[in-house]
Design a protein around this motif. Structure first.
Motif, PDB file in Angstrom:
ATOM      1  N   GLY A   1      51.136  17.374  42.797  1.00  0.00           N
ATOM      2  CA  GLY A   1      50.865  18.000  44.085  1.00  0.00           C
ATOM      3  C   GLY A   1      50.562  19.472  43.892  1.00  0.00           C
ATOM      4  N   SER A   2      50.015  20.104  44.928  1.00  0.00           N
ATOM      5  CA  SER A   2      49.665  21.518  44.780  1.00  0.00           C
ATOM      6  C   SER A   2      49.677  22.234  46.113  1.00  0.00           C
ATOM      7  CB  SER A   2      48.275  21.658  44.160  1.00  0.00           C
ATOM      8  OG  SER A   2      47.311  21.124  45.046  1.00  0.00           O
ATOM      9  N   LEU A   3      49.818  23.550  46.026  1.00  0.00           N
ATOM     10  CA  LEU A   3      49.727  24.424  47.196  1.00  0.00           C
ATOM     11  C   LEU A   3      48.644  25.459  46.928  1.00  0.00           C
ATOM     12  CD1 LEU A   3      53.531  25.191  47.799  1.00  0.00           C
ATOM     13  CD2 LEU A   3      52.076  23.661  49.173  1.00  0.00           C
ATOM     14  N   GLY A   4      47.657  25.549  47.822  1.00  0.00           N
ATOM     15  CA  GLY A   4      46.636  26.604  47.716  1.00  0.00           C
ATOM     16  C   GLY A   4      47.151  27.818  48.475  1.00  0.00           C
ATOM     17  N   LEU A   5      47.587  28.853  47.738  1.00  0.00           N
ATOM     18  CA  LEU A   5      48.257  29.988  48.374  1.00  0.00           C
ATOM     19  C   LEU A   5      47.404  31.255  48.367  1.00  0.00           C
ATOM     20  CD1 LEU A   5      51.829  29.335  46.879  1.00  0.00           C
ATOM     21  CD2 LEU A   5      50.951  28.681  49.132  1.00  0.00           C
ATOM     22  N   GLY A   6      46.137  31.122  47.988  1.00  0.00           N
ATOM     23  CA  GLY A   6      45.252  32.286  47.852  1.00  0.00           C
ATOM     24  C   GLY A   6      45.044  33.057  49.140  1.00  0.00           C
ATOM     25  N   ALA A   7      45.204  32.391  50.282  1.00  0.00           N
ATOM     26  CA  ALA A   7      44.979  33.071  51.561  1.00  0.00           C
ATOM     27  C   ALA A   7      46.294  33.373  52.272  1.00  0.00           C
ATOM     28  CB  ALA A   7      44.088  32.202  52.451  1.00  0.00           C
ATOM     29  N   SER A   8      47.421  33.198  51.566  1.00  0.00           N
ATOM     30  CA  SER A   8      48.739  33.361  52.200  1.00  0.00           C
ATOM     31  C   SER A   8      49.333  34.732  51.911  1.00  0.00           C
ATOM     32  CB  SER A   8      49.719  32.306  51.661  1.00  0.00           C
ATOM     33  OG  SER A   8      49.251  31.010  51.921  1.00  0.00           O
ATOM     34  N   SER A   9      50.146  35.201  52.838  1.00  0.00           N
ATOM     35  CA  SER A   9      50.941  36.408  52.570  1.00  0.00           C
ATOM     36  C   SER A   9      52.063  35.994  51.607  1.00  0.00           C
ATOM     37  CB  SER A   9      51.557  36.936  53.863  1.00  0.00           C
ATOM     38  OG  SER A   9      52.488  35.974  54.354  1.00  0.00           O
ATOM     39  N   ILE A  10      52.714  36.986  51.014  1.00  0.00           N
ATOM     40  CA  ILE A  10      53.831  36.689  50.100  1.00  0.00           C
ATOM     41  C   ILE A  10      54.891  35.844  50.802  1.00  0.00           C
ATOM     42  CG2 ILE A  10      55.856  37.776  49.020  1.00  0.00           C
ATOM     43  CD1 ILE A  10      53.657  38.034  47.211  1.00  0.00           C
TER      44      ILE A  10
ATOM     45  N   GLN B   1      52.105  22.271  41.431  1.00  0.00           N
ATOM     46  CA  GLN B   1      51.526  23.552  41.012  1.00  0.00           C
ATOM     47  C   GLN B   1      51.148  24.398  42.224  1.00  0.00           C
ATOM     48  OE1 GLN B   1      47.717  24.497  40.533  1.00  0.00           O
ATOM     49  NE2 GLN B   1      46.739  22.490  40.749  1.00  0.00           N
ATOM     50  N   VAL B   2      51.072  25.707  41.993  1.00  0.00           N
ATOM     51  CA  VAL B   2      50.638  26.633  43.044  1.00  0.00           C
ATOM     52  C   VAL B   2      49.372  27.341  42.565  1.00  0.00           C
ATOM     53  CG1 VAL B   2      52.970  26.957  43.924  1.00  0.00           C
ATOM     54  CG2 VAL B   2      52.092  28.517  42.185  1.00  0.00           C
ATOM     55  N   ASN B   3      48.561  27.789  43.513  1.00  0.00           N
ATOM     56  CA  ASN B   3      47.235  28.309  43.163  1.00  0.00           C
ATOM     57  C   ASN B   3      46.946  29.641  43.866  1.00  0.00           C
ATOM     58  OD1 ASN B   3      44.186  28.196  44.441  1.00  0.00           O
ATOM     59  ND2 ASN B   3      44.187  27.543  42.314  1.00  0.00           N
TER      60      ASN B   3
ATOM     61  N   LEU C   1      57.706  33.733  39.333  1.00  0.00           N
ATOM     62  CA  LEU C   1      58.823  33.829  38.369  1.00  0.00           C
ATOM     63  C   LEU C   1      60.154  33.528  39.057  1.00  0.00           C
ATOM     64  CD1 LEU C   1      57.671  37.009  36.384  1.00  0.00           C
ATOM     65  CD2 LEU C   1      57.426  34.599  35.710  1.00  0.00           C
ATOM     66  N   GLU C   2      60.216  33.858  40.348  1.00  0.00           N
ATOM     67  CA  GLU C   2      61.454  33.633  41.103  1.00  0.00           C
ATOM     68  C   GLU C   2      61.599  32.148  41.475  1.00  0.00           C
ATOM     69  OE1 GLU C   2      61.337  36.029  44.730  1.00  0.00           O
ATOM     70  OE2 GLU C   2      62.311  34.366  45.772  1.00  0.00           O
ATOM     71  N   THR C   3      60.491  31.502  41.875  1.00  0.00           N
ATOM     72  CA  THR C   3      60.588  30.138  42.408  1.00  0.00           C
ATOM     73  C   THR C   3      60.303  29.067  41.351  1.00  0.00           C
ATOM     74  OG1 THR C   3      58.312  30.362  43.193  1.00  0.00           O
ATOM     75  CG2 THR C   3      60.054  30.766  44.801  1.00  0.00           C
ATOM     76  N   LYS C   4      59.649  29.475  40.237  1.00  0.00           N
ATOM     77  CA  LYS C   4      59.442  28.606  39.072  1.00  0.00           C
ATOM     78  C   LYS C   4      58.825  27.227  39.339  1.00  0.00           C
ATOM     79  CE  LYS C   4      62.564  30.490  35.637  1.00  0.00           C
ATOM     80  NZ  LYS C   4      62.592  31.830  36.183  1.00  0.00           N
ATOM     81  N   PRO C   5      57.640  27.159  39.935  1.00  0.00           N
ATOM     82  CA  PRO C   5      56.945  25.869  39.982  1.00  0.00           C
ATOM     83  C   PRO C   5      56.567  25.471  38.548  1.00  0.00           C
ATOM     84  CG  PRO C   5      55.488  27.629  40.680  1.00  0.00           C
ATOM     85  CD  PRO C   5      56.835  28.255  40.475  1.00  0.00           C
ATOM     86  N   ARG C   6      56.238  24.175  38.319  1.00  0.00           N
ATOM     87  CA  ARG C   6      55.938  23.748  36.940  1.00  0.00           C
ATOM     88  C   ARG C   6      54.682  24.408  36.395  1.00  0.00           C
ATOM     89  NH1 ARG C   6      56.292  23.858  32.642  1.00  0.00           N
ATOM     90  NH2 ARG C   6      56.072  22.298  31.015  1.00  0.00           N
ATOM     91  N   ALA C   7      53.687  24.615  37.296  1.00  0.00           N
ATOM     92  CA  ALA C   7      52.414  25.167  36.829  1.00  0.00           C
ATOM     93  C   ALA C   7      51.798  26.058  37.893  1.00  0.00           C
ATOM     94  CB  ALA C   7      51.454  24.025  36.494  1.00  0.00           C
ATOM     95  N   VAL C   8      50.901  26.940  37.437  1.00  0.00           N
ATOM     96  CA  VAL C   8      50.167  27.799  38.370  1.00  0.00           C
ATOM     97  C   VAL C   8      48.700  27.800  37.952  1.00  0.00           C
ATOM     98  CG1 VAL C   8      50.818  29.862  37.034  1.00  0.00           C
ATOM     99  CG2 VAL C   8      49.978  30.138  39.349  1.00  0.00           C
ATOM    100  N   SER C   9      47.815  27.718  38.942  1.00  0.00           N
ATOM    101  CA  SER C   9      46.381  27.733  38.610  1.00  0.00           C
ATOM    102  C   SER C   9      45.697  28.878  39.322  1.00  0.00           C
ATOM    103  CB  SER C   9      45.734  26.403  38.999  1.00  0.00           C
ATOM    104  OG  SER C   9      45.742  26.232  40.399  1.00  0.00           O
ATOM    105  N   PHE C  10      44.559  29.278  38.726  1.00  0.00           N
ATOM    106  CA  PHE C  10      43.827  30.432  39.240  1.00  0.00           C
ATOM    107  C   PHE C  10      42.362  30.084  39.424  1.00  0.00           C
ATOM    108  CE2 PHE C  10      47.456  31.954  36.797  1.00  0.00           C
ATOM    109  CZ  PHE C  10      48.081  32.735  37.766  1.00  0.00           C
ATOM    110  N   HIS C  11      41.762  30.654  40.470  1.00  0.00           N
ATOM    111  CA  HIS C  11      40.361  30.431  40.811  1.00  0.00           C
ATOM    112  C   HIS C  11      39.671  31.786  40.802  1.00  0.00           C
ATOM    113  CE1 HIS C  11      37.902  27.112  42.028  1.00  0.00           C
ATOM    114  NE2 HIS C  11      37.589  27.568  43.210  1.00  0.00           N
TER     115      HIS C  11
END
Ligand SMILES: Cc1cc2nc3c(=O)[nH]c(=O)nc-3n(C[C@H](O)[C@H](O)[C@H](O)COP(=O)(O)O)c2cc1C
Length: 347
Positions: A37-46, A65-67, A121-131
């Motif tokens: 599963g994944s979360l697209g967080l590129g348009a989200s505030s912290i 993963q988070v993105n 680093l605080e929430t530690k998802p298994r993976a992070v991806s970048f676009h």
């Protein structure tokens, strides 16, 4: 160790991160079913990003993963911005609204500061991806040290080589069929390589695991990508119709209308594939003006869409979709994973 073992997932199926469409429920449903599963967080505030990650962790113990977006933040060229705004003044007036007098930078880049890095680093998802690019070296090092796997989208050979040289763990090979924003590092150049060719190309020249993304709607298409050397597939459009996605009714209706898609940079300032609407038919003409930088252009598009939608015109929406969107199926995300697995094993 295989990619699946390293990630701790059962099936080689990734839910594409989709800013605006991703939800913790959709991410958890895919992860609970054995995909990533994944979360697209590129348009989200912290804060919004933190809430989404924590909610997903509440809904699943499985990896996800988070993105984030990794573009080079630039200031907008005022002359280009003003010419672009002027072009839409009459349109805004038609919908009883006023065009903006300037364009805002509505999304930060992951590279602007370390706020998003610290959240990971605080929430530690298994993976992070970048676009749109590669994070700073110190950011990659920090993620590695924390044991978080890193992925970056590549749309051509040179980007894939740069990703490998930077020490990233996984390459997401995004073909021209893909829905949503092209991951191109530079808006000046898009090699427009088909997903299958990109997978083969990267496979031949890199030892990193490759994830195929773009135009994959069923298990047969997924199987083919694995046969070409991908270790997993990433599907976006196929999941937008799922109940747990954040897509609104207009978007869902459009997806089911057997639509055609085209790439345009006029909506956000970066090329992105979506369902053909006013942007492609009225704005992307041969005499089109220079498009202001990403994400300033998006500021105007969102305002024009809001004004037009109030008058019942949905033609300025951004309905991102891949070129095989006509093959979309209306299924729950968990059923879709099961169906894909079945199709992948029975050619
Ligand atoms: C609605 C939508 C939103 C997307 N948003 C993102 C995003 O926020 N980050 C990202 O890396 N990719 C994003 N993408 C691209 C996907 O990661 C992936 O490349 C694409 O969905 C694959 O093609 P497909 O849609 O034909 O499956 C998006 C795609 C769609 C359809």
């Amino acid at each position: 160790m295989s990619l699946l073992e390293n990630l701790g997932i059962k099936h080689p199926i990734f839910l594409a991160p989709m800013a605006g469409v991703s939800t913790p429920e959709l991410a958890a449903e895919v992860s609970n079913q054995g995909g990533l599963g994944s979360l697209g967080l590129g348009a989200s505030s912290i804060e919004a990003a933190r809430q989404q990650i924590l909610k997903t962790q509440e809904l699943t113990d499985c990896p996800f993963q988070v993105n984030f977006f990794c573009h080079d933040s630039v200031s907008v060229d005022e002359a280009v911005a003003q010419a672009w705004i002027a072009q839409f003044k009459d349109k805004f007036a038609e919908y009883g609204a006023q065009a903006p007098d300037h364009l805002e930078c509505i999304y930060p880049s992951f590279k602007d500061n370390d706020d998003f890095l610290n959240l990971i680093l605080e929430t530690k998802p298994r993976a992070v991806s970048f676009h749109f690019g590669i994070p700073h070296p110190h950011q990659i090092q920090a993620l590695k040290k924390a044991g978080i796997l890193t992925m970056v989208s590549a749309t051509n050979f040179a980007e894939a080589k740069a990703i490998e040289a930077a020490g990233i763990d996984i390459i997401v090979a995004q073909g021209i069929e893909a829905g949503g924003h092209r991951g191109v590092f530079s808006t000046k150049f898009d090699a427009s390589v088909k997903t299958s060719n990109l997978v083969k190309l990267i496979r031949q020249h890199s030892s990193l695991p490759v994830v195929a993304a773009g135009g994959i709607m069923d298990g047969q298409q997924a199987r083919l990508m694995l046969d070409f050397g991908a270790e997993a597939v990433q599907l976006g459009t196929a999941f937008v119709q799922c109940k747990s996605s954040n897509a609104n009714e207009d978007y869902r209706k459009a997806l089911l209308s057997k639509p055609l898609t085209q790439v345009s940079a006029s909506i956000s300032g970066r090329p992105a594939r979506g369902i053909i609407n006013h942007w492609h038919m009225e704005v992307d003409t041969p005499d089109r003006l220079d498009v202001p930088a990403y994400p300033y252009t998006y500021d105007l598009a969102k305002q024009l869409n809001a004004a037009a939608a109030k008058h019942g015109d949905k033609g300025y929406g951004a309905f991102w979709a891949g070129s095989n969107v006509a093959q979309i199926r209306e299924m729950e995300a968990s059923d879709l994973i099961n169906q894909l697995v079945l199709e992948m094993s029975h050619p």
